[in-house]
Design an enzyme around this catalytic site. Structure first.
Site, short mmCIF file in Angstrom:
data_model
loop_
_atom_site.label_atom_id
_atom_site.label_comp_id
_atom_site.label_asym_id
_atom_site.label_seq_id
_atom_site.Cartn_x
_atom_site.Cartn_y
_atom_site.Cartn_z
N ARG A 45 0.93 -1.24 0.13
CA ARG A 45 -0.20 0.02 -0.18
C ARG A 45 1.06 1.26 0.07
O ARG A 45 2.17 1.15 0.40
CB ARG A 45 -0.98 -0.19 1.15
CG ARG A 45 -0.67 -0.75 2.40
CD ARG A 45 0.61 0.07 3.08
NE ARG A 45 0.48 1.48 3.25
CZ ARG A 45 1.29 2.42 3.40
NH1 ARG A 45 2.46 1.89 3.50
NH2 ARG A 45 0.95 3.73 3.63
N GLY A 46 0.18 2.47 -0.35
CA GLY A 46 0.96 3.60 -0.16
C GLY A 46 1.13 3.94 -1.84
O GLY A 46 1.36 3.15 -2.62
N GLN A 196 -1.49 2.23 9.95
CA GLN A 196 -0.37 2.34 9.34
C GLN A 196 0.83 3.02 9.99
O GLN A 196 1.93 2.45 10.03
CB GLN A 196 -0.60 2.93 7.97
CG GLN A 196 -1.40 2.19 6.93
CD GLN A 196 -2.72 2.92 7.08
OE1 GLN A 196 -3.19 3.22 8.02
NE2 GLN A 196 -3.57 2.39 5.70
N ASP A 237 -1.58 11.07 -1.93
CA ASP A 237 -2.20 10.13 -2.86
C ASP A 237 -2.50 10.88 -4.19
O ASP A 237 -2.57 9.88 -5.23
CB ASP A 237 -3.29 9.28 -2.14
CG ASP A 237 -2.68 8.39 -1.23
OD1 ASP A 237 -2.87 8.88 0.10
OD2 ASP A 237 -2.53 7.28 -1.58
O1 MRU Z 1 -4.42 3.21 2.37
P1 MRU Z 1 -2.95 3.43 2.27
O2 MRU Z 1 -2.09 2.93 3.27
O3 MRU Z 1 -2.43 2.95 0.89
O4 MRU Z 1 -2.43 5.20 2.18
C1 MRU Z 1 -1.22 5.49 2.12
C2 MRU Z 1 -1.39 7.08 2.53
O5 MRU Z 1 -2.26 7.90 2.66
C3 MRU Z 1 0.05 7.44 2.39
O6 MRU Z 1 -0.05 8.57 3.29
C4 MRU Z 1 0.12 8.05 1.02
O7 MRU Z 1 -0.05 7.18 0.11
C5 MRU Z 1 1.46 8.14 0.83
S1 MRU Z 1 2.60 7.22 0.63
C6 MRU Z 1 4.09 7.75 0.09
#
Ligand code: MRU
Length: 352
Positions: A45-46, A196, A237
């Site tokens: 994820r991320g 997270q 994102d």
């Molecule tokens: O739902 P996730 O864990 O994929 O969300 C991730 C985030 O919101 C992060 O802050 C974002 O992707 C930046 S990651 C470098």
């Protein structure tokens, strides 16, 4: 260095983020369906990591496809791209990576199926390598913005685990500043409901020996009001053309609190997170995830049965609350409409 994802002869190897911090388990995806499932279930994820995973998933699908002629391969390629596009809606890096793979496919499709297969594997590996370099550049550009000493608050996980590995984005800025000799500590919010921050950010910072304190999301206001936070750095994102930024749910609240307390609020992200096609954050699709992620912690129910719950997984922070956006091409300042456009127009060679 933490390796979030890698391409191997056996398939796409992914560090299973659902198992962290208790177990460090690498899973090998041997089909594009498995990669799509890993993205959907947040095994990986991320935003930047999702983009790299989608590219590798497409390359894997095409590499292992039984299609023997160009027409059959093109049909399969389009189907694989559709499957990837339906995994998660908010992080634009996913769609950016699919477009990169599509361009590579279009360039080589006249050269035969083997040439297409080779080219797509190369392109996915290039996207992976570029991500590592972009995060290192974000770290360089952002490190100078942080104070010589103090406490940096971050939300969710925007570190090695949200990218191809290496520095990461927001945590890259902190790592870069510490490498420059700055005396910084990190405050990591636990990031309800998926945790997270508690599970991933603390794990990777502790591995690096960076002093880190875990707080619950609702402690942020108190700690800011009592002078215990120096600045905020988060990832993104999707960033619209006017600088409005979608990031993990709770980011907007932190930005409002930072403004109230006169604290700098920085966003760190690669250009693949910037969506200049959207005039503002109002057009960013917000993923709605399962209510069970709110009513349960892990597999334990914490709320009564049959209770409605909501889980919008992201929110949008208005550009006016953002002090600067740190990218691999440099630092954008308000007004973002102009500064992001100017950075986007830099020649690629000047970008890193
Ligand atoms: O739902 P996730 O864990 O994929 O969300 C991730 C985030 O919101 C992060 O802050 C974002 O992707 C930046 S990651 C470098």
């Amino acid at each position: 260095m933490i390796e979030t994802i890698k391409w191997t002869e056996q398939g796409v190897v992914i560090l299973d983020q659902l198992e962290l911090p208790a177990h460090e388990v690498y899973r090998t995806c041997t089909s594009y369906e498995q990669v799509a499932d890993a993205i959907r279930r947040m095994v990986i994820r991320g935003a930047p990591a999702i983009g790299v995973a989608a590219a590798m998933g497409i390359a894997l699908g095409v590499d292992r496809s039984p299609a023997a002629d160009a027409a059959a391969l093109e049909k399969e390629f389009n189907h694989i791209c559709d499957v990837m596009a339906q995994t998660r809606p908010t992080a634009v890096n996913l769609f950016w990576a699919i477009e990169r793979m599509r361009a590579a496919f279009e360039e080589t499709k006249g050269e035969g199926v083997e040439a297409v297969r080779r080219r797509l594997v190369e392109e996915a590996q290039r996207i992976h390598a570029e991500d590592l370099a972009q995060c290192a550049a974000i770290a360089r550009h952002g490190a100078v913005l942080l104070p010589a000493q103090g406490r940096v608050l971050t939300h969710c996980n925007a570190g090695a685990l949200c990218a191809a590995g290496g520095y990461g984005t927001a945590l890259g800025v902190i790592r870069g500043a510490i490498e420059q000799g700055k005396q910084l500590e990190v405050l990591a919010t636990e990031t309800r409901p998926y945790l997270q921050g508690a599970r991933l950010t603390t794990w990777e910072l502790q591995r690096d020996g960076i002093p880190t304190t875990l707080i619950t999301d609702n402690m942020v206001g108190h700690l800011m009001k009592t002078g215990q936070v120096s600045c905020v750095v988060v990832g993104a994102d999707r960033i619209a053309a006017n600088g409005d930024t979608a990031n993990k749910i709770g980011t907007y609240t932190i930005a409002v609190l930072a403004r109230e307390h006169g604290l700098p609020f920085y966003v760190a992200a690669p250009f693949s997170s910037i969506d200049l096609s959207l005039p503002s954050g109002d057009q960013i699709p917000i993923e709605e995830r399962s209510p069970e992620e709110v009513t349960h912690i892990g597999s334990t129910r914490i709320a009564p049965e049959n209770l409605p719950a909501r889980h919008p997984a992201f929110d949008v922070t208005p550009a006016r609350l953002i002090t600067a956006i740190i990218t691999e091409r440099g630092v954008a300042r308000p007004p973002y409409q102009q500064s992001l456009k100017a950075l986007a127009e830099l020649p690629v060679s000047a970008a890193l």
